[in-house]
Design a protein around this motif. Structure first.
Motif, mmCIF file in Angstrom:
data_model
loop_
_atom_site.group_PDB
_atom_site.id
_atom_site.type_symbol
_atom_site.label_atom_id
_atom_site.label_comp_id
_atom_site.label_asym_id
_atom_site.label_seq_id
_atom_site.Cartn_x
_atom_site.Cartn_y
_atom_site.Cartn_z
ATOM 1 N N LYS A 13 0.835 -1.225 0.000
ATOM 2 C CA LYS A 13 0.000 0.000 0.000
ATOM 3 C C LYS A 13 0.863 1.266 0.000
ATOM 4 O O LYS A 13 0.593 2.206 -0.755
ATOM 5 C CB LYS A 13 -0.929 0.000 1.222
ATOM 6 C CG LYS A 13 -1.899 -1.163 1.287
ATOM 7 C CD LYS A 13 -2.900 -1.011 2.411
ATOM 8 C CE LYS A 13 -2.270 -0.968 3.793
ATOM 9 N NZ LYS A 13 -1.576 -2.228 4.139
ATOM 10 N N SER A 14 1.893 1.291 0.857
ATOM 11 C CA SER A 14 2.745 2.484 0.939
ATOM 12 C C SER A 14 3.457 2.746 -0.379
ATOM 13 O O SER A 14 3.578 3.889 -0.818
ATOM 14 C CB SER A 14 3.772 2.334 2.067
ATOM 15 O OG SER A 14 3.138 2.278 3.320
ATOM 16 N N THR A 15 3.938 1.674 -1.022
ATOM 17 C CA THR A 15 4.635 1.837 -2.304
ATOM 18 C C THR A 15 3.703 2.417 -3.350
ATOM 19 O O THR A 15 4.082 3.296 -4.129
ATOM 20 C CB THR A 15 5.206 0.485 -2.782
ATOM 21 O OG1 THR A 15 6.078 -0.034 -1.784
ATOM 22 C CG2 THR A 15 5.974 0.643 -4.082
ATOM 23 N N TYR A 55 3.060 6.159 -2.483
ATOM 24 C CA TYR A 55 4.229 6.986 -2.767
ATOM 25 C C TYR A 55 4.496 7.090 -4.263
ATOM 26 O O TYR A 55 5.011 8.105 -4.735
ATOM 27 C CB TYR A 55 5.457 6.445 -2.042
ATOM 28 C CG TYR A 55 5.679 7.099 -0.702
ATOM 29 C CD1 TYR A 55 6.150 8.410 -0.622
ATOM 30 C CD2 TYR A 55 5.411 6.432 0.473
ATOM 31 C CE1 TYR A 55 6.337 9.027 0.599
ATOM 32 C CE2 TYR A 55 5.598 7.038 1.705
ATOM 33 C CZ TYR A 55 6.065 8.333 1.757
ATOM 34 O OH TYR A 55 6.245 8.945 2.967
ATOM 35 N N THR A 108 2.812 14.741 4.261
ATOM 36 C CA THR A 108 2.394 13.426 4.739
ATOM 37 C C THR A 108 2.549 13.364 6.248
ATOM 38 O O THR A 108 3.387 14.040 6.828
ATOM 39 C CB THR A 108 3.234 12.295 4.111
ATOM 40 O OG1 THR A 108 4.532 12.247 4.742
ATOM 41 C CG2 THR A 108 3.420 12.489 2.621
ATOM 42 N N GLU A 125 2.903 10.112 8.939
ATOM 43 C CA GLU A 125 3.057 8.660 8.914
ATOM 44 C C GLU A 125 3.615 8.156 10.239
ATOM 45 O O GLU A 125 4.179 8.911 11.019
ATOM 46 C CB GLU A 125 4.014 8.247 7.789
ATOM 47 C CG GLU A 125 3.637 8.785 6.434
ATOM 48 C CD GLU A 125 4.803 8.682 5.452
ATOM 49 O OE1 GLU A 125 5.137 7.552 5.066
ATOM 50 O OE2 GLU A 125 5.377 9.720 5.107
ATOM 51 N N GLU A 156 7.990 5.945 5.903
ATOM 52 C CA GLU A 156 8.557 4.821 5.152
ATOM 53 C C GLU A 156 9.696 5.286 4.247
ATOM 54 O O GLU A 156 10.836 4.872 4.383
ATOM 55 C CB GLU A 156 7.461 4.152 4.317
ATOM 56 C CG GLU A 156 6.389 3.449 5.142
ATOM 57 C CD GLU A 156 6.770 2.041 5.502
ATOM 58 O OE1 GLU A 156 7.888 1.613 5.153
ATOM 59 O OE2 GLU A 156 5.955 1.350 6.144
ATOM 60 N N GLN A 204 7.341 15.668 5.249
ATOM 61 C CA GLN A 204 6.930 14.435 5.914
ATOM 62 C C GLN A 204 6.974 14.602 7.429
ATOM 63 O O GLN A 204 7.979 15.028 7.989
ATOM 64 C CB GLN A 204 7.834 13.279 5.469
ATOM 65 C CG GLN A 204 7.712 13.007 3.975
ATOM 66 C CD GLN A 204 8.764 12.030 3.466
ATOM 67 O OE1 GLN A 204 9.893 12.418 3.171
ATOM 68 N NE2 GLN A 204 8.387 10.774 3.362
ATOM 69 N N GLY A 244 -0.752 8.156 6.733
ATOM 70 C CA GLY A 244 -0.227 6.794 6.704
ATOM 71 C C GLY A 244 -1.284 5.726 6.873
ATOM 72 O O GLY A 244 -1.285 4.720 6.172
ATOM 73 N N GLU A 245 -2.229 5.960 7.784
ATOM 74 C CA GLU A 245 -3.287 4.976 8.013
ATOM 75 C C GLU A 245 -4.422 5.644 8.782
ATOM 76 O O GLU A 245 -4.192 6.430 9.700
ATOM 77 C CB GLU A 245 -2.747 3.794 8.817
ATOM 78 C CG GLU A 245 -3.756 2.696 9.068
ATOM 79 C CD GLU A 245 -3.222 1.600 9.964
ATOM 80 O OE1 GLU A 245 -4.043 0.810 10.463
ATOM 81 O OE2 GLU A 245 -1.995 1.547 10.183
ATOM 82 N N SER A 299 -4.926 7.939 1.684
ATOM 83 C CA SER A 299 -4.687 7.209 2.928
ATOM 84 C C SER A 299 -4.894 5.714 2.706
ATOM 85 O O SER A 299 -5.232 5.278 1.599
ATOM 86 C CB SER A 299 -5.611 7.709 4.041
ATOM 87 O OG SER A 299 -5.217 7.153 5.295
ATOM 88 N N THR A 300 -4.679 4.942 3.786
ATOM 89 C CA THR A 300 -4.810 3.483 3.710
ATOM 90 C C THR A 300 -5.752 2.994 4.791
ATOM 91 O O THR A 300 -5.963 3.638 5.814
ATOM 92 C CB THR A 300 -3.447 2.772 3.884
ATOM 93 O OG1 THR A 300 -3.001 2.930 5.239
ATOM 94 C CG2 THR A 300 -2.410 3.330 2.938
#
Length: 580
Positions: A345-347, A350, A365, A367, A371, A379, A408-409, A431-432
């Protein structure tokens, strides 16, 4: 009446030290830290055995190092410096020879004219100050720092300088496990303090992991050895079992490179370092966990080169990329990427941010942890211990006039609520979430307490993903599955499709797979989906609609399509999408 003679300090101790120690004892008694009798007993023991009184108090648990240092600062009127937050100039620090710096526990911080500012854990050590004056021909201005921070700074200055950036210097293409064995034997045979063998061991290990495309390096202390495992294409494989004698130096060296406290093995720690290899820069995120036989260290490989390869190389087919392009072209709205931990998810996020990273845009961001460190993107590292949660951090960064925000989440209602509202007021929010598929993300947000109308209004696209291993093109071999399998899957491959199975060769370490790719499920919001959300429909109702109306490919459908393209195997697809 004849006055009694003044009490003399013990041999080797100055009157100033004895007097100051008495003041510290008085303060500790006043603050009810310890009873006077207990402190006097500790003082007598320190004097008799030549021990440091302060260190004895800390070791006995009477006071913490931080509290005692704060007390010393207030009593002596000296500034208190946190070396962990101070950028030390190595050129200034090395004005003091390593032997002297370690002996007296001190670090030179700055030199202004004829004055040298020195961080000391014991500023009352007049012998140290006199020696420094004679050596540097400068007046010494002491400042206070804790002994542990001074020790960590000394390790970084005298044994860790530039270690991370020059990791590849001693490595060549033909070095392999034999070289590692040679370095281990050399280190075990060396009795001195030469760090070259342990540096070489880490160089070889890290380089081998990168060349084998590992995503993680696990160093696990066992009862009789140090086990090294690499996670390659999502699977852990044992690489080495190193002798127990190398465990301490190797793990300590890694902590030094990561800026961690080498004296602390009882608590988990997190750090990071950076290497250059074959003209590419790779970040390593380091996690230390205390175990029965020592501290387990896991190095997570964060290769920024993966962020610029494009969504198509991550497994996105053209129709999925078009949906993403439509979503990110809007000036506001929310894009959610869902999937379990380790699904990329992060990849993906980004990679999207990287494509939008332009001077004209303010991208921020938040997070936990950060990452990838990307130039041009602001960040923020969340830190719940100091009150910087996702929710509080999000409120703060929204006042920084961002164009694009990446969270980030989404873990709780407060974060979700702020994110939703900000996506309606001019920001593009990414977001995730941890859900099994794209439609489930909607019901998860509603279950968190977010009003359905907010979800329907703010979310513009939801993407779910998994990672499957890619077939090695050098050794894959065609095969025909039994008809029962097609019937069970409810799927018939295209007439011109050729299915493959894994075989194994030298190129793929006999696994049959080389690399990973995503299988993707992309759901766009339309009017009917918004109606279903406002009506609090179940996720399966939303899923049925988007499959029929939008032609959305589910995770399994996308995986089966890629199996038919010869990119992966049916076995991989079935394993990864078993919940369907």
């Amino acid at each position: 009446m004849t006055p009694s003679p003044a009490k003399q300090p013990p041999p080797g101790e100055t009157r100033a030290t004895a007097g100051f120690r008495q003041r510290i004892m008085d303060l500790l008694v006043q603050q009810q830290v310890a009873a006077r009798a207990e402190l006097e007993q500790a003082a007598a023991e320190a004097a008799a055995q030549g021990k440091n009184f302060a260190r004895l108090l800390i070791d006995r648990g009477l006071i913490t190092e931080a509290k005692l240092t704060e007390l010393l600062s207030r009593e002596l009127g000296l500034p208190l410096i946190s070396l962990a937050k101070y950028r030390i100039d190595p050129a200034v620090a090395r004005l003091i020879p390593e032997r002297m710096a370690r002996r007296y526990h001190l670090v030179a911080l700055s030199k202004l004219g004829e004055r040298l500012v020195v961080a000391m854990s014991d500023p009352l050590n007049i012998f140290a100050i006199d020696d420094l004056k004679a050596l540097t021909q400068s007046a010494i201005d002491p400042v206070l720092s804790t002994e542990s921070e001074v020790r960590r700074a000394l390790e970084q200055i005298y044994t860790g300088q530039d270690a991370a950036l020059n990791l590849q210097a001693a490595v060549s293409e033909d070095e392999d496990a034999d070289n590692l064995s040679t370095a281990v034997a050399l280190m075990l045979s060396e009795a001195g303090d030469d760090t070259a063998p342990v540096v070489k061991i880490i160089n070889l290990m890290v380089t081998e992991a990168l060349r084998r495309r590992a995503s993680d390096i696990h160093l696990e202390p066992m009862e009789d050895c140090l086990r090294v495992r690499y996670r390659i294409d999502g699977r852990l494989t044992e690489a080495h079992r190193l002798p127990k004698g190398v465990q301490g130096p190797v793990l300590t060296r890694l902590k030094i490179m990561s800026g961690l406290d080498i004296t602390e093995w009882r608590l988990p720690q997190d750090g990071r370092f950076k290497v250059r290899l074959d003209e590419r820069e790779v970040d390593f995120r380091v996690s230390v966990l205390p175990l029965t036989h020592g501290g387990k260290v896991v190095l997570r490989v964060l290769d920024k080169g993966n962020l610029s390869i494009g969504l198509d190389h991550l497994g996105f087919l053209p129709e999925s990329i078009e949906k993403f392009k439509r979503a990110v072209s809007r000036p506001y709205g929310m894009i959610l990427v869902t999937g379990p931990t380790g699904s990329g998810k992060s990849t993906t996020l980004y990679s999207v941010l990287n494509s939008m990273n332009q001077t004209a845009r303010n991208i921020i961001t938040i997070e936990d942890p950060v990452e990838y460190q990307v130039e041009g993107i602001v960040q923020v590292q969340a830190n719940a211990e100091v009150g910087l949660t996702f929710a509080s951090g999000l409120r703060a960064l929204l006042r920084q006039s961002p164009d694009i925000v990446m969270i980030g989440e989404i873990r709780d209602f407060e974060t979700a609520d702020i994110a939703m509202k900000s996506s309606l007021t001019g920001q593009l929010v990414l977001s995730t979430l941890h859900t099994n598929d794209a439609p489930s993300a909607v019901t998860r947000l509603v279950d968190m307490g977010v009003e359905p109308f907010l979800v329907a209004s703010s979310v513009s696209l939801i993407e779910a993903q998994r990672l499957v291993r890619k077939l090695c093109t050098k050794c894959r071999r065609a095969f025909t599955p039994p008809p029962e399998l097609f019937k069970e899957l409810g799927w018939t491959p295209p007439g011109d499709a050729t299915l493959f199975e894994a075989n194994g060769c030298r190129m793929c370490n006999s696994t049959g797979y080389r690399g990973r790719m995503g299988i993707i499920e992309v759901m766009e919001m339309d009017d009917r989906v918004r109606e279903l959300i406002i009506g609090r429909a179940q996720s399966w109702e939303i899923k049925d609609h988007v499959i029929k109306a939008q032609g959305m490919r589910t995770l399994r459908d996308d995986g089966l399509r890629k199996a038919a393209m010869g990119l992966t195997t049916l076995e991989e697809v079935i394993t990864v999408t078993s919940e369907e």
